[in-house]
Design an enzyme around this catalytic site. Sequence first.
Site, PDB file in Angstrom:
ATOM      1  NE  ARG A  85     -85.785 -14.959 -51.727  1.00  0.00           N
ATOM      2  CZ  ARG A  85     -85.818 -15.598 -50.531  1.00  0.00           C
ATOM      3  NH1 ARG A  85     -86.342 -16.913 -50.466  1.00  0.00           N
ATOM      4  NH2 ARG A  85     -85.447 -14.954 -49.281  1.00  0.00           N
ATOM      5  CG  ASP A  86     -89.306 -15.593 -48.220  1.00  0.00           C
ATOM      6  OD1 ASP A  86     -90.270 -16.347 -48.206  1.00  0.00           O
ATOM      7  OD2 ASP A  86     -88.132 -15.343 -47.508  1.00  0.00           O
ATOM      8  CG  HIS A 110     -91.551 -19.515 -50.807  1.00  0.00           C
ATOM      9  ND1 HIS A 110     -91.376 -20.849 -51.383  1.00  0.00           N
ATOM     10  CD2 HIS A 110     -90.265 -19.098 -50.492  1.00  0.00           C
ATOM     11  CE1 HIS A 110     -90.222 -21.181 -51.267  1.00  0.00           C
ATOM     12  NE2 HIS A 110     -89.394 -20.230 -50.757  1.00  0.00           N
ATOM     13  CB  SER A 119     -85.214 -20.972 -43.184  1.00  0.00           C
ATOM     14  OG  SER A 119     -83.827 -20.409 -43.766  1.00  0.00           O
ATOM     15  CG  HIS A 162     -84.450 -13.447 -44.737  1.00  0.00           C
ATOM     16  ND1 HIS A 162     -85.195 -13.067 -45.938  1.00  0.00           N
ATOM     17  CD2 HIS A 162     -85.104 -14.743 -44.609  1.00  0.00           C
ATOM     18  CE1 HIS A 162     -86.132 -13.755 -46.232  1.00  0.00           C
ATOM     19  NE2 HIS A 162     -86.132 -14.708 -45.439  1.00  0.00           N
ATOM     20  CG  HIS A 208     -89.167 -16.885 -42.510  1.00  0.00           C
ATOM     21  ND1 HIS A 208     -90.125 -16.808 -43.395  1.00  0.00           N
ATOM     22  CD2 HIS A 208     -87.933 -16.882 -43.281  1.00  0.00           C
ATOM     23  CE1 HIS A 208     -89.808 -16.987 -44.528  1.00  0.00           C
ATOM     24  NE2 HIS A 208     -88.450 -16.993 -44.613  1.00  0.00           N
TER      25      HIS A 208
END
Lengths: 290, 347
Positions: free
Chosen positions: B12-13, B16, B167, B194, B196
């Site tokens: 999913r991520d 990108h 995010s 989650h 980054h």
Amino acid sequence: MDKVKVGIIGTGNIGTDLLFKVLRSEILECGMFAGRNPDSEGIKRAQSMGVPTSCESIKAIEDNPNCCEIVFDATSAKVHQTNAPILAKLNKFAIDLTPSQIGKMCVPVLNGDECLSEKNINLITCGGQGSIPIAYAYMKVHPEIEYIEIVASIASKSAGPGTRANIDEFTQTTRDAIVAFTGVPRAKAIIILNPAEPPVIMRNTVYAQIPQPKIDLLKVEIAAIVKSVQQYVPGYKVTVEPVFENGRVTTTVEVVGLGDFLPKYSGNLDIITCGAVSIAEKYARYKILA
Amino acid sequence: MGKTLFFDSTLRDGSHAIGHQLTTDQITVYCSQAEGAGLHTIIVGHGNGLGASSLQVGLSKTTDLEMLTAARRQLQQTRLGTFMIPGFGTIKENLAPALAAGVDLVCIGTHCTEADVTRQHIEFVREQGKEAYGVLMMYHMATPPKLLEEALKMQSYGALGVILMDSAGASLPEMVTTTVQTLVAGLQIPVGFHAHNNLSLAVANSYTAIKAGATIIDGTLRGLGAGAGNCQLEVLAGLLVKEQIETGLNLYQLMDVSEQVVTALMQKPQEITTISLISGMAGVFSAFAPHVKKAAERFGVDARDIFVELGRRKIIGGQEDFIVEVAMELAERKKDDNISYQLEALS
């Protein structure tokens, strides 16, 4: 000049902003401002301004049908379902500002005249009002376009509980309206609520994949249609002129509200109330006074 | 400390990181190899979720349903998850078909102050008897009390947990601790994180979140994800082994999938580029990086200046259309003078 009486049902932000615009109109006057809650700020404000008010909502118009010839419905999609047949029976020209999708979809710059022969018209969504004129200009220059996408960003403060609870309906209604007005085979609508402070101004970006775009012609068509929209939404302006980048044509328009009752960043609401009042004025001028 | 649930967002991520070019073959191989490794859920789809394939954020090579169907065939013990942001996808067009395709669990995401737009969707997923989790994106932009208020709304809609999404990779460990503790204390449902990796803290912040009481970790193998990537799950798993914290994960299996499957689908190494670093400092959505790079080239401006300006304007996820406007304005300004942005603007 003779004035035509309008009724406003719904005394919240939209109803009150409509009232301010009607009071300024040369051709409209408010014959009834009706809601359900006697303690609402909107009702109190209207009373203090000398406007006839009622807490009986639609019943106020049923009981006194001569109080108005045109009715703005600024309640909710659900309430308009009840109101629509009543207004039809009373033979009133109904301008629906809810996303009920009952009446004929109206973008004043594109089908305002056609709408005058209807009895119930619907203002779609703010994203629709903001982006459809641009999408229409794209299709006029490039009828071969197969897909158009719009992104509407709105200040969080300016998206009421109705919009929030029905965000799906907003995206779907906007998308359907783009297809209906431009004839593009496929479309997509995206909505973003941004909570930044100070609140962001309502903006709409319209994308299309056009391999060899006629940018100069697009600029001309867009400038022309924006000028026409400005006739009834003065704060509507292009912030990114059509530009070809990343394999797509991008145009962005911003809507600064008039700041009548709603703040200027609420261009999303202003574009709807401005459109509604412009249609009411047209109807009054050509269908009643003429 | 409760048992931690691992949500794997590689498919999913990670979408990108490869320009949303995932194929059904890649999904099939990944899911068949990762099945049985102890992951709670494998989340599959476009990086911005169901219905997000668009000119605004990037077109998917494969449709949502094709991706989910391919994954469904391979997963038995591991739940099939998907992600959706209201405003991009809708129940009728995206969520209902995804559930019909066999999705077990849905993460419904929104900007961290807008939880009320997730009500319809969380309720719908729960009514269908599936698992729904709320996701508060760009959580660094709101205070812990505000985040708790929003998380409580998601809890009231029926969310089984709330995941904080960093995010922009803009979190510092202290912020993670304070925020996770606030949510854990105020909610009756599990709290997740989650990360980054823009500031090279994705694993550290996830570890910190666990220490602060988070019981869901959402990450990716190899760290594959938007911008600088995510919390590299196999690394976190290794770290937890050293700490003697039971994870239920098969570390060797995850390492093998990372080494053999994920590297094969990567288009470039997952590293912290200077624009990802600036993006983290400016607090701008990680997935903006490729769009900013393109706009910088197209309009002849410095990608870093675009990020700083986007941060200054408090642009949130999904507002990729601002990139072109900012790039054009910077190009215009550049004609007048040649000042570059000062880093003080980022503090």
